[in-house]
Design an enzyme around this catalytic site. Structure first.
Site, PDB file in Angstrom:
ATOM      1  N   GLU A   1       0.835  -1.203   0.000  1.00  0.00           N
ATOM      2  CA  GLU A   1       0.000   0.000   0.000  1.00  0.00           C
ATOM      3  C   GLU A   1       0.867   1.248   0.000  1.00  0.00           C
ATOM      4  O   GLU A   1       1.963   1.256   0.560  1.00  0.00           O
ATOM      5  CB  GLU A   1      -0.882   0.029   1.258  1.00  0.00           C
ATOM      6  CG  GLU A   1      -2.293  -0.446   1.027  1.00  0.00           C
ATOM      7  CD  GLU A   1      -3.158   0.544   0.238  1.00  0.00           C
ATOM      8  OE1 GLU A   1      -2.628   1.338  -0.549  1.00  0.00           O
ATOM      9  OE2 GLU A   1      -4.378   0.498   0.408  1.00  0.00           O
TER      10      GLU A   1
ATOM     11  N   ASP B   1      -3.974   5.679   6.288  1.00  0.00           N
ATOM     12  CA  ASP B   1      -4.489   6.947   6.818  1.00  0.00           C
ATOM     13  C   ASP B   1      -5.477   6.591   7.930  1.00  0.00           C
ATOM     14  O   ASP B   1      -5.075   6.341   9.077  1.00  0.00           O
ATOM     15  CB  ASP B   1      -5.126   7.714   5.645  1.00  0.00           C
ATOM     16  CG  ASP B   1      -5.379   9.169   5.937  1.00  0.00           C
ATOM     17  OD1 ASP B   1      -6.012   9.449   6.960  1.00  0.00           O
ATOM     18  OD2 ASP B   1      -4.971  10.043   5.154  1.00  0.00           O
TER      19      ASP B   1
ATOM     20  N   PHE C   1      -2.685  16.234   3.614  1.00  0.00           N
ATOM     21  CA  PHE C   1      -3.122  15.467   2.450  1.00  0.00           C
ATOM     22  C   PHE C   1      -2.004  15.527   1.425  1.00  0.00           C
ATOM     23  O   PHE C   1      -1.648  16.591   0.923  1.00  0.00           O
ATOM     24  CB  PHE C   1      -4.427  16.019   1.870  1.00  0.00           C
ATOM     25  CG  PHE C   1      -5.069  15.068   0.914  1.00  0.00           C
ATOM     26  CD1 PHE C   1      -5.808  13.992   1.381  1.00  0.00           C
ATOM     27  CD2 PHE C   1      -4.906  15.220  -0.450  1.00  0.00           C
ATOM     28  CE1 PHE C   1      -6.379  13.083   0.499  1.00  0.00           C
ATOM     29  CE2 PHE C   1      -5.475  14.319  -1.339  1.00  0.00           C
ATOM     30  CZ  PHE C   1      -6.218  13.260  -0.861  1.00  0.00           C
TER      31      PHE C   1
ATOM     32  N   ASP D   1      -2.783  10.191  -5.348  1.00  0.00           N
ATOM     33  CA  ASP D   1      -3.478  11.234  -6.108  1.00  0.00           C
ATOM     34  C   ASP D   1      -4.297  12.185  -5.252  1.00  0.00           C
ATOM     35  O   ASP D   1      -4.605  11.899  -4.093  1.00  0.00           O
ATOM     36  CB  ASP D   1      -4.451  10.585  -7.100  1.00  0.00           C
ATOM     37  CG  ASP D   1      -5.699  10.041  -6.387  1.00  0.00           C
ATOM     38  OD1 ASP D   1      -5.541   9.350  -5.358  1.00  0.00           O
ATOM     39  OD2 ASP D   1      -6.820  10.340  -6.826  1.00  0.00           O
TER      40      ASP D   1
ATOM     41  N   ARG E   1      -0.338  11.612  -9.701  1.00  0.00           N
ATOM     42  CA  ARG E   1       0.209  10.272  -9.443  1.00  0.00           C
ATOM     43  C   ARG E   1       1.590  10.102 -10.073  1.00  0.00           C
ATOM     44  O   ARG E   1       2.388   9.282  -9.651  1.00  0.00           O
ATOM     45  CB  ARG E   1      -0.717   9.193 -10.022  1.00  0.00           C
ATOM     46  CG  ARG E   1      -2.062   9.059  -9.322  1.00  0.00           C
ATOM     47  CD  ARG E   1      -2.730   7.765  -9.762  1.00  0.00           C
ATOM     48  NE  ARG E   1      -4.149   7.726  -9.490  1.00  0.00           N
ATOM     49  CZ  ARG E   1      -4.705   7.295  -8.344  1.00  0.00           C
ATOM     50  NH1 ARG E   1      -3.926   6.874  -7.375  1.00  0.00           N
ATOM     51  NH2 ARG E   1      -5.999   7.280  -8.182  1.00  0.00           N
TER      52      ARG E   1
HETATM   53  O1  LIG Z   1      -6.255   4.292   5.465  1.00  0.00           O
HETATM   54  P1  LIG Z   1      -7.310   4.828   4.539  1.00  0.00           P
HETATM   55  O2  LIG Z   1      -7.979   6.052   5.094  1.00  0.00           O
HETATM   56  O3  LIG Z   1      -8.284   3.786   4.111  1.00  0.00           O
HETATM   57  O4  LIG Z   1      -6.556   5.393   3.244  1.00  0.00           O
HETATM   58  C1  LIG Z   1      -5.641   4.652   2.501  1.00  0.00           C
HETATM   59  C2  LIG Z   1      -6.124   4.361   1.114  1.00  0.00           C
HETATM   60  O5  LIG Z   1      -6.519   5.561   0.461  1.00  0.00           O
HETATM   61  C3  LIG Z   1      -5.929   5.618  -0.819  1.00  0.00           C
HETATM   62  O6  LIG Z   1      -6.717   4.969  -1.781  1.00  0.00           O
HETATM   63  P2  LIG Z   1      -7.912   5.686  -2.573  1.00  0.00           P
HETATM   64  O7  LIG Z   1      -9.228   5.303  -2.006  1.00  0.00           O
HETATM   65  O8  LIG Z   1      -7.635   7.152  -2.677  1.00  0.00           O
HETATM   66  O9  LIG Z   1      -7.811   5.003  -4.002  1.00  0.00           O
HETATM   67  P3  LIG Z   1      -6.568   5.038  -5.020  1.00  0.00           P
HETATM   68  O10 LIG Z   1      -5.499   4.150  -4.432  1.00  0.00           O
HETATM   69  O11 LIG Z   1      -7.127   4.471  -6.286  1.00  0.00           O
HETATM   70  O12 LIG Z   1      -6.125   6.459  -5.160  1.00  0.00           O
HETATM   71  C4  LIG Z   1      -4.639   4.866  -0.630  1.00  0.00           C
HETATM   72  O13 LIG Z   1      -4.155   4.384  -1.870  1.00  0.00           O
HETATM   73  C5  LIG Z   1      -5.020   3.755   0.299  1.00  0.00           C
HETATM   74  O14 LIG Z   1      -5.499   2.630  -0.401  1.00  0.00           O
HETATM   75  O1  HPA Z   2      -3.020  12.011   2.187  1.00  0.00           O
HETATM   76  C1  HPA Z   2      -3.581  11.371   1.263  1.00  0.00           C
HETATM   77  N1  HPA Z   2      -3.464  11.749  -0.032  1.00  0.00           N
HETATM   78  C2  HPA Z   2      -4.052  11.076  -1.049  1.00  0.00           C
HETATM   79  N2  HPA Z   2      -4.786   9.994  -0.881  1.00  0.00           N
HETATM   80  C3  HPA Z   2      -4.940   9.559   0.374  1.00  0.00           C
HETATM   81  N3  HPA Z   2      -5.623   8.490   0.838  1.00  0.00           N
HETATM   82  C4  HPA Z   2      -5.463   8.476   2.133  1.00  0.00           C
HETATM   83  N4  HPA Z   2      -4.698   9.509   2.566  1.00  0.00           N
HETATM   84  C5  HPA Z   2      -4.359  10.207   1.462  1.00  0.00           C
END
Ligand SMILES: O=P(O)(O)OC[C@H]1O[C@H](OP(=O)(O)OP(=O)(O)O)[C@H](O)[C@@H]1O
Ligand code: HPA
Length: 282
Positions: A200, A204, A253, A260, A266
């Site tokens: 990952e 967050d 953020f 992204d 990205r």
């Molecule tokens: O701990 P959390 O609060 O769950 O956040 C973490 C997730 O958030 C983002 O994914 P996102 O949903 O933005 O999708 P992406 O990877 O396609 O950008 C990141 O890539 C993790 O997978």
């Molecule tokens: O800080 C962040 N940035 C972008 N995507 C995310 N998804 C969880 N945290 C973040």
């Protein structure tokens, strides 16, 4: 000072058990050395060091005689000397791309990320050297981290597979919906009886990874571990600790290196924060 550094070429990047040093030769022949403390599994960065190391961008030897504005694609293969860095050294990609105009500040430089990813690869390699390994990158955010990390997993596991599947919970905003959506690219049969390493980009709130680890266990994985490049502990809603962590992430953020904001940024090779005027507030 910055100009001087921009004209410099990174000569070496040394790693020790407890510190990481960037040593640069500057045009005027002086040396700059920066160190960061590296404690155990998680790299504790020092903001001022990161900002400083960000500006250490070196030119490829083949670019030395070219104006900075000349695009790299105009170089032929023959212009690129085939220097393979020893496996134990961080992969310094010499480049001098300007910082994206919508980025406020660089938080983790490309050099620092590459050094830490190499280090994580070796930790993972040591742990899996006597077993098979299925590396599962979580799309889209972890695409860059996964592809860099697998190149550094050494010693090689007995056998290693690499796959990806998509999970998302943020949509176009800066806050988690709390609902982790999986697409049909995940097949339970693919993980049964396998030693799975979920990769990952960021933890967050912890919603995504706690859901994904449970999913792997339900699917019958022999073991499940997690490698996360960034750990934003301040935002945690669900307790979660990765097995391999790149850096602690400040409570901002962040974007770049696969991560992204509304699908943008990205492509950046570093991680930074977006200027306030480019964030849409509802
Ligand atoms: O701990 P959390 O609060 O769950 O956040 C973490 C997730 O958030 C983002 O994914 P996102 O949903 O933005 O999708 P992406 O990877 O396609 O950008 C990141 O890539 C993790 O997978
Ligand atoms: O800080 C962040 N940035 C972008 N995507 C995310 N998804 C969880 N945290 C973040």
């Amino acid at each position: 000072m910055t100009d001087n550094i921009m004209q410099s070429s990174a000569k070496s990047c040394r790693r020790g058990p407890s510190r990481l040093s960037f040593i640069c030769t500057v045009r005027n022949k002086s040396y700059i050395s920066m160190t960061t403390n590296n404690s155990g599994g998680c790299f504790n960065f020092q903001q001022h060091v990161l900002h400083a190391s960000t500006s250490i961008t070196a030119r490829h030897p083949a670019q030395r005689h070219l104006p900075f504005s000349q695009p790299l694609r105009s170089l032929s293969r023959a212009d690129h000397p085939l220097e393979t860095p020893p496996h134990s050294q961080p992969n310094l990609h010499p480049r001098r791309l300007p910082i994206h105009p919508e980025i406020n500040s660089v938080i983790f430089s490309e050099e620092l990320i590459q050094a830490r990813v190499a280090e994580l690869g070796r930790l993972i390699g040591q742990d899996y050297q006597r077993s098979d390994l299925l590396v599962l990158g979580v799309l889209k955010g972890a695409f860059m981290f996964t592809t860099d990390l697998v190149r550094h997993i050494y010693p090689y596991p007995a056998s290693m597979e690499v796959d990806f599947f998509k999970a998302s919970s943020y949509g176009a905003g800066t806050t988690s919906s709390g609902v982790v959506q999986l697409d049909s690219s995940f097949k339970k049969e693919g993980v049964r009886d396998k030693h799975v390493l979920l990769v990952e980009d960021i933890i967050d709130t912890g919603h995504t990874l706690s859901r994904l680890v449970a999913l792997m266990e339900e699917a019958g994985a022999a073991s499940v571990r997690v490698a996360a490049l960034l750990d934003k502990k301040a935002r945690r809603r669900i307790p979660f600790q990765a097995d391999y962590t790149g850096f602690e992430c400040p409570d901002e953020f962040i974007v770049g290196y696969g991560i992204d904001y509304a699908e943008k940024y990205r492509n950046l090779p570093y991680i930074g924060s977006v200027k306030e005027e480019f964030i849409k507030h509802d």
